[in-house]
Each structure stands twice: as C-alpha cells, then as structure tokens.
Design a protein around this motif. Sequence first.
Motif, mmCIF file in Angstrom:
data_model
loop_
_atom_site.group_PDB
_atom_site.id
_atom_site.type_symbol
_atom_site.label_atom_id
_atom_site.label_comp_id
_atom_site.label_asym_id
_atom_site.label_seq_id
_atom_site.Cartn_x
_atom_site.Cartn_y
_atom_site.Cartn_z
ATOM 1 N N MET A 1 67.297 85.958 64.549
ATOM 2 C CA MET A 1 67.450 86.941 63.429
ATOM 3 C C MET A 1 66.419 87.593 62.934
ATOM 4 S SD MET A 1 69.416 86.110 59.931
ATOM 5 C CE MET A 1 71.115 86.172 60.214
ATOM 6 N N SER A 2 66.321 88.694 62.459
ATOM 7 C CA SER A 2 65.049 89.388 62.200
ATOM 8 C C SER A 2 65.130 89.399 60.655
ATOM 9 C CB SER A 2 65.031 90.961 62.732
ATOM 10 O OG SER A 2 66.297 91.590 62.439
ATOM 11 N N THR A 3 63.831 89.814 60.161
ATOM 12 C CA THR A 3 63.715 90.107 58.691
ATOM 13 C C THR A 3 64.830 91.189 58.269
ATOM 14 O OG1 THR A 3 61.667 89.647 58.640
ATOM 15 C CG2 THR A 3 62.328 90.917 56.822
ATOM 16 N N ARG A 4 65.619 91.085 56.953
ATOM 17 C CA ARG A 4 66.578 91.953 56.613
ATOM 18 C C ARG A 4 66.473 92.228 55.115
ATOM 19 N NH1 ARG A 4 71.110 88.991 54.595
ATOM 20 N NH2 ARG A 4 70.808 86.725 55.489
ATOM 21 N N ARG A 5 66.591 93.293 54.665
ATOM 22 C CA ARG A 5 66.711 93.625 53.124
ATOM 23 C C ARG A 5 68.137 93.119 52.559
ATOM 24 N NH1 ARG A 5 64.038 97.570 50.394
ATOM 25 N NH2 ARG A 5 63.354 98.560 52.210
ATOM 26 N N LEU A 6 67.871 92.420 51.614
ATOM 27 C CA LEU A 6 69.132 91.842 50.933
ATOM 28 C C LEU A 6 69.631 92.872 50.001
ATOM 29 C CD1 LEU A 6 67.664 88.188 50.052
ATOM 30 C CD2 LEU A 6 69.111 88.982 52.038
ATOM 31 N N PRO A 7 70.918 92.662 49.812
ATOM 32 C CA PRO A 7 71.787 93.491 48.689
ATOM 33 C C PRO A 7 71.120 93.325 47.418
ATOM 34 C CG PRO A 7 73.249 91.903 49.604
ATOM 35 C CD PRO A 7 71.966 91.561 50.430
ATOM 36 N N LYS A 8 71.103 94.268 46.616
ATOM 37 C CA LYS A 8 70.731 94.094 45.011
ATOM 38 C C LYS A 8 71.600 93.672 44.365
ATOM 39 C CE LYS A 8 67.542 98.028 45.195
ATOM 40 N NZ LYS A 8 66.103 97.498 45.598
ATOM 41 N N ALA A 9 71.161 92.597 43.458
ATOM 42 C CA ALA A 9 71.891 91.631 42.620
ATOM 43 C C ALA A 9 72.199 92.634 41.470
ATOM 44 C CB ALA A 9 71.316 90.383 42.348
ATOM 45 N N PRO A 10 73.697 92.391 40.961
ATOM 46 C CA PRO A 10 74.027 93.188 39.817
ATOM 47 C C PRO A 10 73.333 92.391 38.644
ATOM 48 C CG PRO A 10 75.740 92.031 40.765
ATOM 49 C CD PRO A 10 74.774 91.838 41.684
ATOM 50 N N THR A 11 73.256 93.102 37.528
ATOM 51 C CA THR A 11 72.642 92.415 36.523
ATOM 52 C C THR A 11 73.784 92.051 35.889
ATOM 53 O OG1 THR A 11 70.753 93.840 35.979
ATOM 54 C CG2 THR A 11 71.398 92.632 34.023
ATOM 55 N N VAL A 12 73.684 90.653 35.035
ATOM 56 C CA VAL A 12 74.988 89.850 34.640
ATOM 57 C C VAL A 12 74.445 89.328 33.220
ATOM 58 C CG1 VAL A 12 76.513 88.013 34.766
ATOM 59 C CG2 VAL A 12 75.834 89.076 36.824
ATOM 60 N N VAL B 1 70.790 87.542 26.780
ATOM 61 C CA VAL B 1 70.230 87.211 27.951
ATOM 62 C C VAL B 1 70.852 88.009 29.191
ATOM 63 C CG1 VAL B 1 69.340 85.136 29.390
ATOM 64 C CG2 VAL B 1 69.392 84.965 26.817
ATOM 65 N N TRP B 2 69.920 88.594 30.167
ATOM 66 C CA TRP B 2 70.564 89.240 31.315
ATOM 67 C C TRP B 2 69.959 88.420 32.489
ATOM 68 C CZ3 TRP B 2 69.455 91.510 26.728
ATOM 69 C CH2 TRP B 2 70.534 92.368 26.258
ATOM 70 N N PHE B 3 70.659 88.232 33.715
ATOM 71 C CA PHE B 3 69.924 87.815 34.775
ATOM 72 C C PHE B 3 70.373 88.424 35.989
ATOM 73 C CE2 PHE B 3 73.447 85.206 33.978
ATOM 74 C CZ PHE B 3 73.896 84.769 35.359
ATOM 75 N N ASN B 4 69.640 88.742 37.013
ATOM 76 C CA ASN B 4 69.811 88.951 38.555
ATOM 77 C C ASN B 4 69.802 87.915 39.155
ATOM 78 O OD1 ASN B 4 68.561 91.487 36.688
ATOM 79 N ND2 ASN B 4 69.880 92.322 38.407
ATOM 80 N N ALA B 5 70.538 87.652 40.051
ATOM 81 C CA ALA B 5 70.494 86.395 40.932
ATOM 82 C C ALA B 5 69.929 87.257 42.334
ATOM 83 C CB ALA B 5 71.881 85.698 41.149
ATOM 84 N N HIS B 6 68.829 87.149 42.561
ATOM 85 C CA HIS B 6 68.234 87.672 43.751
ATOM 86 C C HIS B 6 68.355 87.141 45.044
ATOM 87 C CE1 HIS B 6 66.535 91.218 41.772
ATOM 88 N NE2 HIS B 6 66.095 90.241 40.730
ATOM 89 N N TYR B 7 68.572 85.762 45.077
ATOM 90 C CA TYR B 7 68.421 85.015 46.123
ATOM 91 C C TYR B 7 69.375 83.683 46.130
ATOM 92 C CZ TYR B 7 67.345 82.850 50.769
ATOM 93 O OH TYR B 7 67.233 82.316 51.879
ATOM 94 N N ALA B 8 70.137 83.534 47.083
ATOM 95 C CA ALA B 8 70.909 82.108 47.001
ATOM 96 C C ALA B 8 70.790 81.860 48.572
ATOM 97 C CB ALA B 8 72.304 82.144 46.506
ATOM 98 N N GLY B 9 69.890 81.010 48.923
ATOM 99 C CA GLY B 9 69.566 80.539 50.437
ATOM 100 C C GLY B 9 70.868 80.107 51.178
#
Length: 135
Positions: free
Chosen positions: A1-12, A23-31
Amino acid sequence: MSTRRLPKAPTVKGPPELFTGDVWFNAHYAGEAPSRARLNLVRFSPGARTAWHTHAVGQTLHVTEGVGWVQSRGEELVELHPGDTVHTPAGEWHWHGAAADQFMCHLALWEAPADSDEPETSWGEHLAPGEYPSA
C-alpha cells in the motif's frame, strides 16, 4: 500500500455534556489496525473547556495557537502557549481548555486500548465552581 491523502474531516461542534462553552473539532485520523492512533484538531472559544475525563492509553496535546490551561485532578494548573506539548498519562483524570479571554487550539493525540473493551476516553463531571481559573 502506498501513501495516500486522507479525506478531510468535517468540523463538528463539541456536545454540551462533554464541554463547557463553544468547542469545535476535526477528527483528522483514526488509525486502522494495527494502528490505534487518534488525532483531532480542537478549537476552544474563550473560557471553553472539557469536562473531567481520562484516556485509557494517555493523551498528548500540542498547542498551535492561543492561551489555555490543562490540569490533572489534585495537581497544579498548567498554562499553555503555542508550541507547548503536554502529556497526561493513562487513567489520569484531567481537563483542558482556553483561557477566559483567549481562544486556544490544540492537536490531541491518543491511542485506543489494545485488545480491550475499555473505552478510549471516559468522561466525568463538568468542572465545579472555582475549579476553572477566572480572568
């Protein structure tokens, strides 16, 4: 598997049962296994903060802008500034948020527990009157 761009996380918007103030957050990565890493960008409006909570495997915060606070239960209050990185060990009750007169933004990094039904984060009560530092 190669490096890939992850989808942008919506602001919640952070739910009021877990946060005081806006408070607002973006869940950028969940391995995905075998990774258990989690990465959120969290933005606190002035005076906004988390409820008391703990992480099964600990949490690291890196402040990107503004001024804020972090405190472990029974410990001294720690003032946070851009570039500061703090770590809260596994199972330690703590809270964090913005100063009363400043916005604060941080990256939050933590892991899900390995092979466990234990929750990643356990939430407690909101800060009692007098626990949050006034301006």
